[in-house]
Scaffold this motif. Structure first.
Motif, PDB file in Angstrom:
ATOM      1  N   ASN A 104      19.447  10.405   9.339  1.00 28.86           N
ATOM      2  CA  ASN A 104      18.607  10.421  11.414  1.00 28.86           C
ATOM      3  C   ASN A 104      19.284  11.614  11.573  1.00 28.86           C
ATOM      4  O   ASN A 104      18.553  11.579  12.903  1.00 28.86           O
ATOM      5  CB  ASN A 104      19.301   9.294  11.394  1.00 28.86           C
ATOM      6  CG  ASN A 104      18.519   7.893  11.743  1.00 28.86           C
ATOM      7  OD1 ASN A 104      18.142   7.248  10.717  1.00 28.86           O
ATOM      8  ND2 ASN A 104      19.560   6.775  12.309  1.00 28.86           N
ATOM      9  N   ARG A 105      19.692  12.328  11.177  1.00 29.35           N
ATOM     10  CA  ARG A 105      20.440  13.815  11.885  1.00 29.35           C
ATOM     11  C   ARG A 105      19.033  14.635  12.442  1.00 29.35           C
ATOM     12  O   ARG A 105      19.207  15.406  13.737  1.00 29.35           O
ATOM     13  CB  ARG A 105      20.808  14.005  11.275  1.00 29.35           C
ATOM     14  CG  ARG A 105      21.991  15.605  12.152  1.00 29.35           C
ATOM     15  CD  ARG A 105      23.011  16.231  10.722  1.00 29.35           C
ATOM     16  NE  ARG A 105      23.677  17.248  11.106  1.00 29.35           N
ATOM     17  CZ  ARG A 105      24.223  18.380  11.304  1.00 29.35           C
ATOM     18  NH1 ARG A 105      25.145  18.026  10.050  1.00 29.35           N
ATOM     19  NH2 ARG A 105      24.776  19.194  11.196  1.00 29.35           N
ATOM     20  N   ASN A 106      17.776  15.119  11.530  1.00 28.46           N
ATOM     21  CA  ASN A 106      16.635  15.616  11.468  1.00 28.46           C
ATOM     22  C   ASN A 106      15.726  14.795  11.490  1.00 28.46           C
ATOM     23  O   ASN A 106      14.370  15.425  11.874  1.00 28.46           O
ATOM     24  CB  ASN A 106      16.558  16.659  10.660  1.00 28.46           C
ATOM     25  CG  ASN A 106      17.455  17.653  10.417  1.00 28.46           C
ATOM     26  OD1 ASN A 106      18.638  18.473  11.695  1.00 28.46           O
ATOM     27  ND2 ASN A 106      18.319  17.076   9.421  1.00 28.46           N
ATOM     28  N   ALA A 107      16.148  13.063  12.192  1.00 29.06           N
ATOM     29  CA  ALA A 107      14.239  12.910  12.559  1.00 29.06           C
ATOM     30  C   ALA A 107      13.674  13.031  13.580  1.00 29.06           C
ATOM     31  O   ALA A 107      14.369  13.636  14.868  1.00 29.06           O
ATOM     32  CB  ALA A 107      14.510  11.106  12.499  1.00 29.06           C
ATOM     33  N   ASP A 108      12.029  13.313  13.560  1.00 26.39           N
ATOM     34  CA  ASP A 108      11.727  13.675  15.079  1.00 26.39           C
ATOM     35  C   ASP A 108      11.222  12.935  15.000  1.00 26.39           C
ATOM     36  O   ASP A 108      10.733  11.755  15.084  1.00 26.39           O
ATOM     37  CB  ASP A 108      11.167  15.457  14.053  1.00 26.39           C
ATOM     38  CG  ASP A 108       9.939  14.839  13.034  1.00 26.39           C
ATOM     39  OD1 ASP A 108       9.255  13.801  12.287  1.00 26.39           O
ATOM     40  OD2 ASP A 108       9.346  15.794  13.050  1.00 26.39           O
TER      41      ASP A 108
END
Length: 251
Positions: A104-108
Motif C-alpha cells: 500500500n505504500r505507493n498506492a496512488d
C-alpha cells in the motif's frame, strides 16, 4: 459464490427482521493485488490489522440463530476498508498498529479507484440490496485485547451507536442485566464515522441498527462463536420486540 468474489451472502432466503453484516470478515488478498500479498508476514495477516478475528464465525452463527441473511466481505481490510467512506483518509491504510503495509505504500489515486471498483463498491451494492427491505442491521466486529504500546482493554463486548440509540439502549440494558459481562458503551471506539457502513446503510435511511464488537480472544474458536451467538440472539430479539411494541423517537 466463488472465493474470487468480493463478498458472500449466507441465508439469502431468510426474509425476517434482521440483516447480519461482517465488514471485516476475511484476511484474503486477491491475486491481482501484488500477486496475492501485501508484503506482510503471516503473523500480521493473522491478526486484527488484516481482519476481525472470529467475527465471521460469530456472524454466521448469529445468522443461524436469528434465521437472518449474513453478508461477509471476502477481502482484507488492508486491501481497502469496506467500513470506511470513499473519502475517508483511513480507507487504504499504509501503517496500522505498528506494521507498515508494503503493497500500500505507493498506492496512488488510480490504484485506490481500482480497488474501490473491484471490492468496496460491489460489497456495498450487495449491502444496499439486502437492506432494501428495511431490516434491523446488526454489524458484527471484533477488537484486539491490546494495541501495541497501549493499555489492555477491559471490555468483553462493546456496543457502538451514533445518534440512533433505539435498538442499542434496550440491548445494552439486557447485556448489563446479566451481571457477568464488562460492557463498553461506544467502546473501544466512539460511535461511527461519517460514510461508514452503518452511516451509509442504516442511519441515512432511518433503519434500526446496532454495531457489536466482541473482544477477539473470546471468539477464537467455532465453539466460542456459537456460545456468543446463543447469548446474543435472544437479547437482540427481546430488544427488538421492545422497540417494536414501544417505538421510541429516533435520536
Amino acid at each position: 459464490m466463488s472465493d474470487e468474489y468480493p463478498f458472500s451472502i449466507t441465508g439469502p432466503e431468510h426474509k425476517g427482521p434482521w440483516l447480519i453484516t461482517c465488514d471485516h470478515a476475511a484476511n484474503r488478498v486477491p491475486p491481482e493485488i501484488n500477486n496475492g500479498s501485501l508484503g506482510l508476514p503471516a503473523d500480521d495477516m493473522n491478526r486484527h490489522i488484516a481482519y476481525d478475528v472470529g467475527a465471521k464465525g460469530l456472524s454466521l452463527a448469529l445468522g443461524r440463530h436469528l434465521k437472518a441473511p449474513v453478508l461477509c466481505s471476502n477481502f482484507s481490510r488492508l486491501v481497502i476498508d469496506p467500513n470506511r467512506g470513499e473519502d475517508d483518509p483511513t480507507l487504504l491504510m499504509k501503517l496500522y498498529d505498528g506494521s507498515l503495509i508494503p503493497a500500500n505504500r505507493n498506492a496512488d489515486a488510480v490504484e485506490i479507484t481500482r480497488r474501490l471498483e473491484a471490492y468496496h463498491r460491489p460489497y456495498h451494492a450487495a449491502y444496499a440490496k439486502l437492506a432494501a427491505s428495511d431490516p434491523a442491521i446488526v454489524a458484527i466486529h471484533s477488537f484486539t485485547p491490546q494495541l501495541v504500546g497501549r493499555p489492555k482493554r477491559p471490555w468483553d463486548i462493546g456496543i457502538l451507536f451514533a445518534d440512533d440509540r433505539r435498538l442499542a439502549d434496550p440491548f445494552i440494558a439486557r447485556l448489563q442485566a446479566r451481571g457477568d459481562l464488562t460492557v463498553g458503551i461506544n467502546e473501544p471506539y466512539d460511535g461511527h464515522l461519517p460514510g461508514d457502513s452503518i452511516d451509509r446503510h442504516a442511519l441515512r435511511q432511518g433503519r434500526l441498527n446496532i454495531l457489536i464488537e466482541v473482544r477477539n480472544d473470546l471468539i477464537e474458536t467455532s465453539k466460542d462463536q456459537e456460545v456468543w451467538a446463543a447469548l446474543l440472539a435472544p437479547l437482540l430479539q427481546s430488544a427488538l420486540a421492545e422497540v417494536q411494541s414501544h417505538p421510541p423517537s429516533q435520536g
